[in-house]
Design a protein around this motif. Structure first.
Motif, PDB file in Angstrom:
ATOM      1  N   GLY A 135       0.784  -1.235   0.000  1.00  0.00           N
ATOM      2  CA  GLY A 135       0.000   0.000   0.000  1.00  0.00           C
ATOM      3  C   GLY A 135       0.810   1.277   0.000  1.00  0.00           C
ATOM      4  N   ARG A 280       2.368   5.666   2.995  1.00  0.00           N
ATOM      5  CA  ARG A 280       1.251   4.722   3.124  1.00  0.00           C
ATOM      6  C   ARG A 280       0.249   5.319   4.095  1.00  0.00           C
ATOM      7  NH1 ARG A 280      -0.496   0.292   6.486  1.00  0.00           N
ATOM      8  NH2 ARG A 280      -1.140  -1.571   5.290  1.00  0.00           N
ATOM      9  N   SER A 282      -4.364   5.796   4.853  1.00  0.00           N
ATOM     10  CA  SER A 282      -5.706   5.369   4.451  1.00  0.00           C
ATOM     11  C   SER A 282      -6.264   6.268   3.364  1.00  0.00           C
ATOM     12  CB  SER A 282      -6.644   5.374   5.669  1.00  0.00           C
ATOM     13  OG  SER A 282      -6.651   6.656   6.282  1.00  0.00           O
TER      14      SER A 282
END
Length: 299
Positions: A135, A280, A282
């Motif tokens: 991610g 990285r 959200s």
């Protein structure tokens, strides 16, 4: 990611081992052997970042076969403080490569960051494809360069700081603890250990102290070019005042972070080198202006 088995035969997993000087030396040796980087002097400069959490696989003889460390690195991003962690000191000795050890340590470090509630993780790497499956994405970095401003009149001239002298080290440590982020676009909020070790890793860095402003300047000079690496202060001075305090009259200036607090503008350029700064989080992060982390925050 899909979990795959690892081969850790003959190895013992340890974490949080920086309090063990023998294990710490094993990490120093691993990084010296792998990258020719010596972080040993950090112990004489206050020690590793107290938030550090190392993850490692150790051989029976005490040699560190594989390591990945995480630590808290709060960042200013687009005017907001981000509760971020950073990954560093990722390495595997040749004899133990191809056994899944680094993948295992990465997963353990990610789980620790989730447990601690970090909202973002950052790292530097020359192998971005290694981290994209977890991610991470590359965040483009930019420095600024242009004609230097005319030096502004200042008070007492700056004096040289030498961190190898205990009194100067104390001045530097105190300044780092009370600093403001050098930029609102992208900057560390506080990263004392990284700043200190980078003064040793790059001996060409000059440190100067503007006493009446309680300001530390990290800089370099190359002919008529002035390079500003970082400003450590409770209030960031204008670039013209910084140059004046240093007694310089350069033709060109280069600022290795976003100069939004310096009262000066330059043209952006992508820095050289093969490393990527990866992020990285959200939510996708996009910088509101071209920027880079100060080289004094390199980790």
């Amino acid at each position: 990611m899909t979990s795959k088995s690892i081969d850790h035969s003959g190895l013992t997993f340890r974490r949080d081992y920086f309090g063990d000087l023998t294990a710490w030396q094993a990490l120093v040796d691993l990084l010296k052997d792998t990258f020719d980087i010596d972080i040993g002097p950090l112990q004489q400069m206050g020690g590793p970042d107290p938030s550090s959490m190392p993850f490692g696989w150790f051989a029976a003889d005490g040699q560190l076969a594989a390591n990945l460390s995480a630590f808290a690195m709060p960042l200013m991003v687009n005017g907001r403080t981000v509760n971020a962690a950073a990954f560093q000191s990722g390495a595997v000795r040749p004899a133990w490569r191809g056994r899944g050890l680094y993948r295992d340590l990465t997963q353990k470090a990610l789980a620790w960051c989730e447990e601690k509630g970090f909202e973002a993780i950052v790292l530097y790497t020359d192998k971005p494809a290694l981290y994209e499956p977890y991610g991470f994405h590359a965040l483009p970095m930019h420095a600024y360069s242009g004609p230097a401003p005319a030096p502004a009149a200042s008070g007492r001239p700056a004096r040289t700081l030498d961190p190898s002298r205990p009194a100067d080290l104390s001045v530097l440590q105190a300044a780092l603890k009370r600093r403001m982020p050098v930029s609102e676009t992208l900057a560390v909020v506080e990263s004392t250990a990284m700043f200190l070790i980078n003064t040793r890793l790059d001996p060409s860095v000059r440190l100067s102290f503007i006493e009446d402003r309680q300001t530390v300047i990290a800089w370099k000079a190359d002919g008529d070019r002035f390079m500003l690496l970082d400003v450590v202060a409770q209030q960031i001075a204008a670039l013209a005042e910084i140059i004046g305090s240093l007694g310089l009259r350069p033709a060109m200036a280069e600022v290795l972070f976003c100069p939004d607090r310096l009262g000066w503008e330059g043209e952006t350029r992508a820095p050289g080198g093969g490393t990527c700064f990866m992020f990285r989080a959200s939510d996708e992060i996009a910088l509101e202006a071209p920027a880079m982390l100060s080289p004094m925050a390199d980790f």
